[in-house]
Design a protein around this motif. Structure first.
Motif: not given
Length: 421
Positions: A372-378, A362-370, A351-354
């Motif tokens: 993408t999870l979207h977040f706000n980080w604080t 964004e977290l890509t390749n999450w949990n072995g799938s294609d 996985p890759t975290l931006y």
């Protein structure tokens, strides 16, 4: 009879006296009287009162033909004029032609003024390499150099030394190169590049044609800021169109052709550097690298050749989750984390975290799938941060493995723990 004669004499005397009076009056006014004429009175037509005469107006000056805006650039037509003109804040236009900078360097050597020339120029030095010399431009901020023709093909800069770089920029900010063709006079193996930027910031290349021989078309080392390469061709180099290492910021290739090289290039996937390709065309060898790269964003409008080789990810096999006993906690630093990229381990599907500076992630390749999870980080209390969004929430901390010289993000999302470096 006598009485009648007296009366007649008296009348004659009176008539004579009157004649004498009339004669005296005639002598006082000798001008004859004009004959009296009958005049018919004519009423003249009504006339507009005459206007006072106006002074003659000067003729309007002829309007000049529109002229182009004043050209404040310094125009040069020789290598010596080019190097002499280099300074901060200067725009230099090289008139169309073929310029072999090695010829000037040879002339300086023949006149025994090579060392003196380099010592006296505040921005340019001539650095010796194995088979000649290369031109190094230092501390020239805001410098622009462009070709004066309608296309890059009309203005070409070359050197003979295959161990030398055609132009090197050292510690310069805001350099722009445009509308130029650059390369070496001879093909074959090279140890020099076409362009090199070291410790520079915010450079722009536009309408360039950079060709081998040259190890790389562009080498950028320890640079910072925004790097924009547009409408340019990087071709036929020994190891690829570019080498990028130790840099931070954003490097974008737009409307570029990368082709004909022996490999796709070299990119140090720093988590603080974003590499993006938009509307670019890749040759065969270049496609072998960038079609599969997790270190760069290749937009869908790019055209890649059919890859003939697949990348070897075996170098990632050795990365294993660290032991807590080797880790020290890090206090979170927003500047350190902003615009950073973190990579996960094989067992989690790479996985890759931006983490973007604007607070999105964004977290890509999450949990072995294609997916993408979207977040706000604080930032949390200084030790932990939060990921929150419609796709879930989680916590993360930053830890340091001093023995391996590696920083790790430990991320917990639900019941899943990710280690990312």
């Amino acid at each position: 009879m006598k009485r009648r004669s007296l009366r007649a004499a008296a009348a004659a005397l009176l008539a004579a006296t009157m004649l004498l009076c009339l004669a005296g009056c005639a002598q006082e006014d000798p001008q004859p009287s004009a004959p009296t004429a009958t005049v018919t009175e004519v009423t003249p037509p009504q006339q507009t009162p005459a206007q006072p005469a106006q002074p003659a107006q000067p003729a309007a000056p002829a309007q000049p033909e529109p002229q182009p805006a004043a050209d404040n650039a310094t125009h040069v037509s020789s290598t010596e004029e080019l190097l002499d003109a280099i300074a901060s804040g200067v725009e230099i236009v090289i008139e169309p032609g073929y310029y072999n900078m090695s010829e000037l360097i040879d002339d300086l050597r023949a006149q025994a003024i090579y060392d003196k020339w380099g010592d006296e120029h505040p921005y340019v030095s001539l650095d010796a390499v194995y088979d000649g010399s290369e031109v190094v431009i230092s501390n020239a901020d805001g410098l622009t150099i462009r070709g004066g023709g309608d296309s890059a093909a009309e203005t070409e800069l070359v050197i003979d030394a295959r161990y030398g770089t055609v132009l090197t920029f050292d510690s310069c900010t805001g350099v722009t190169l445009a509308n130029l063709t650059m390369g070496h006079t001879d093909g074959g193996d090279c140890s020099g590049n076409v362009l090199k930027f070291r410790n520079c910031a915010d450079f722009t290349l536009s309408g360039m044609d950079l060709y081998g021989c040259g190890v790389y078309g562009v080498e950028a080392g320890y640079c910072d800021g925004s790097f924009a390469i547009t409408d340019s061709t990087l071709r036929d180099c020994d190891s690829g169109p570019f080498a990028i290492y130790g840099c931070t910021g954003n490097m974008t290739f737009t409307d570029c052709i990368l082709t004909g090289s022996n490999w796709g290039g070299s990119f140090d996937g720093s988590r603080w550097l974003k590499l993006r390709f938009s509307h670019c065309v890749f040759g065969e060898q270049e496609s072998n690298v960038w079609a599969f790269s997790d270190d760069a964003v290749v937009d869908d409008d790019c055209l890649l050749s059919e890859p003939t080789e697949y990348p070897d990810y075996s170098y990632m096999e050795w990365m294993e989750a660290p032991s807590y006993g080797n880790l020290d906690g890090h206090e979170l630093d927003r500047h350190y984390l902003s615009d950073s990229v973190w990579h996960g381990l094989k067992e989690d599907g790479y996985p890759t975290l931006y983490l973007h500076a604007d607070g999105t992630a964004e977290l890509t390749n999450w949990n072995g799938s294609d997916d993408t999870l979207h977040f706000n980080w604080t930032m949390g209390d200084g030790t932990f941060g939060r990921l929150e969004g419609d796709d879930g929430e989680g916590m993360f901390g930053l830890l340091r493995d001093a023995d391996a010289d590696t920083d790790w993000l430990n991320i917990e999302i639900g019941d899943k723990t990710l280690w990312m470096y």
